[in-house]
Design a protein around this motif. Structure first.
Motif, PDB file in Angstrom:
ATOM      1  N   ALA A  23      40.824  48.027  39.033  1.00 27.15           N
ATOM      2  CA  ALA A  23      39.866  47.061  38.483  1.00 27.15           C
ATOM      3  C   ALA A  23      38.502  47.683  38.211  1.00 27.15           C
ATOM      4  O   ALA A  23      37.609  47.005  37.710  1.00 27.15           O
ATOM      5  CB  ALA A  23      39.712  45.884  39.461  1.00 27.15           C
ATOM      6  N   SER A  24      38.347  48.969  38.511  1.00 32.02           N
ATOM      7  CA  SER A  24      37.038  49.601  38.403  1.00 32.02           C
ATOM      8  C   SER A  24      36.689  49.946  36.959  1.00 32.02           C
ATOM      9  O   SER A  24      37.549  50.043  36.091  1.00 32.02           O
ATOM     10  CB  SER A  24      36.975  50.871  39.263  1.00 32.02           C
ATOM     11  N   LYS A  25      35.391  50.159  36.750  1.00 31.09           N
ATOM     12  CA  LYS A  25      34.869  50.582  35.458  1.00 31.09           C
ATOM     13  C   LYS A  25      35.104  52.068  35.233  1.00 31.09           C
ATOM     14  O   LYS A  25      35.192  52.513  34.100  1.00 31.09           O
ATOM     15  CB  LYS A  25      33.355  50.354  35.407  1.00 31.09           C
ATOM     16  N   ASN A  26      35.157  52.835  36.295  1.00 30.62           N
ATOM     17  CA  ASN A  26      35.081  54.284  36.173  1.00 30.62           C
ATOM     18  C   ASN A  26      36.202  55.049  36.871  1.00 30.62           C
ATOM     19  O   ASN A  26      36.157  56.263  36.955  1.00 30.62           O
ATOM     20  CB  ASN A  26      33.729  54.780  36.696  1.00 30.62           C
ATOM     21  N   TYR A  82      33.851  51.163  41.376  1.00 29.38           N
ATOM     22  CA  TYR A  82      33.618  49.741  41.590  1.00 29.38           C
ATOM     23  C   TYR A  82      33.825  48.966  40.294  1.00 29.38           C
ATOM     24  O   TYR A  82      33.824  49.535  39.200  1.00 29.38           O
ATOM     25  CB  TYR A  82      32.205  49.496  42.123  1.00 29.38           C
ATOM     26  N   GLY A  83      33.969  47.672  40.426  1.00 26.17           N
ATOM     27  CA  GLY A  83      34.187  46.800  39.280  1.00 26.17           C
ATOM     28  C   GLY A  83      32.942  46.049  38.864  1.00 26.17           C
ATOM     29  O   GLY A  83      31.822  46.378  39.264  1.00 26.17           O
ATOM     30  N   ASN A  84      33.151  45.007  38.094  1.00 23.54           N
ATOM     31  CA  ASN A  84      32.048  44.219  37.532  1.00 23.54           C
ATOM     32  C   ASN A  84      31.345  43.310  38.530  1.00 23.54           C
ATOM     33  O   ASN A  84      30.301  42.761  38.208  1.00 23.54           O
ATOM     34  CB  ASN A  84      32.574  43.355  36.374  1.00 23.54           C
ATOM     35  N   SER A  85      31.902  43.146  39.714  1.00 25.67           N
ATOM     36  CA  SER A  85      31.315  42.195  40.657  1.00 25.67           C
ATOM     37  C   SER A  85      30.047  42.714  41.337  1.00 25.67           C
ATOM     38  O   SER A  85      29.311  41.933  41.934  1.00 25.67           O
ATOM     39  CB  SER A  85      32.337  41.798  41.730  1.00 25.67           C
ATOM     40  N   HIS A  87      26.269  44.494  41.419  1.00 29.47           N
ATOM     41  CA  HIS A  87      25.054  44.650  40.623  1.00 29.47           C
ATOM     42  C   HIS A  87      24.302  45.898  41.076  1.00 29.47           C
ATOM     43  O   HIS A  87      24.574  46.444  42.154  1.00 29.47           O
ATOM     44  CB  HIS A  87      24.180  43.408  40.767  1.00 29.47           C
TER      45      HIS A  87
END
Length: 98
Positions: A23-26, A82-85, A87
């Motif tokens: 689920a991560s961005k990277n 990490y994902g979008n959750s 900040h």
């Protein structure tokens, strides 16, 4: 702001780890435990899982070299996954905790 718990990775967290990576961005297949664990005998794994309110939100693949911890020497790239959750302020808090 949420509080975060730093948990040393053990095999019981494999499914949680892989879900965060997927689920991560990277992250990519290199960061999945099946790939990382294939070469586990070559590295003193010190990877950590970061959770908030009992749910995994990030992972940090890393290993020990002498007295240093590096973001995993067996991978093309490492860092916090990490994902979008999360900040920016929370990511900085996690880095500070690590």
């Amino acid at each position: 702001m949420r509080s975060f718990q730093i948990i040393k990775y053990t095999p019981e967290f494999k499914d949680d780890w892989d879900k965060v990576v997927q689920a991560s961005k990277n992250g990519n297949f290199l960061h999945l435990r099946g790939y990382m664990d294939y070469h586990r005998e070559r590295f003193n794994d010190e990877s950590i899982l970061i959770s908030s309110e009992g749910k995994p939100v990030a992972v940090f693949p890393c290993n020990q070299v002498n007295t240093s911890i590096i973001s995993h020497g067996g991978l093309t790239y490492g860092g916090l996954l990490y994902g979008n959750s999360l900040h920016a302020a929370e990511i900085l808090e996690i880095f500070s905790s690590i």
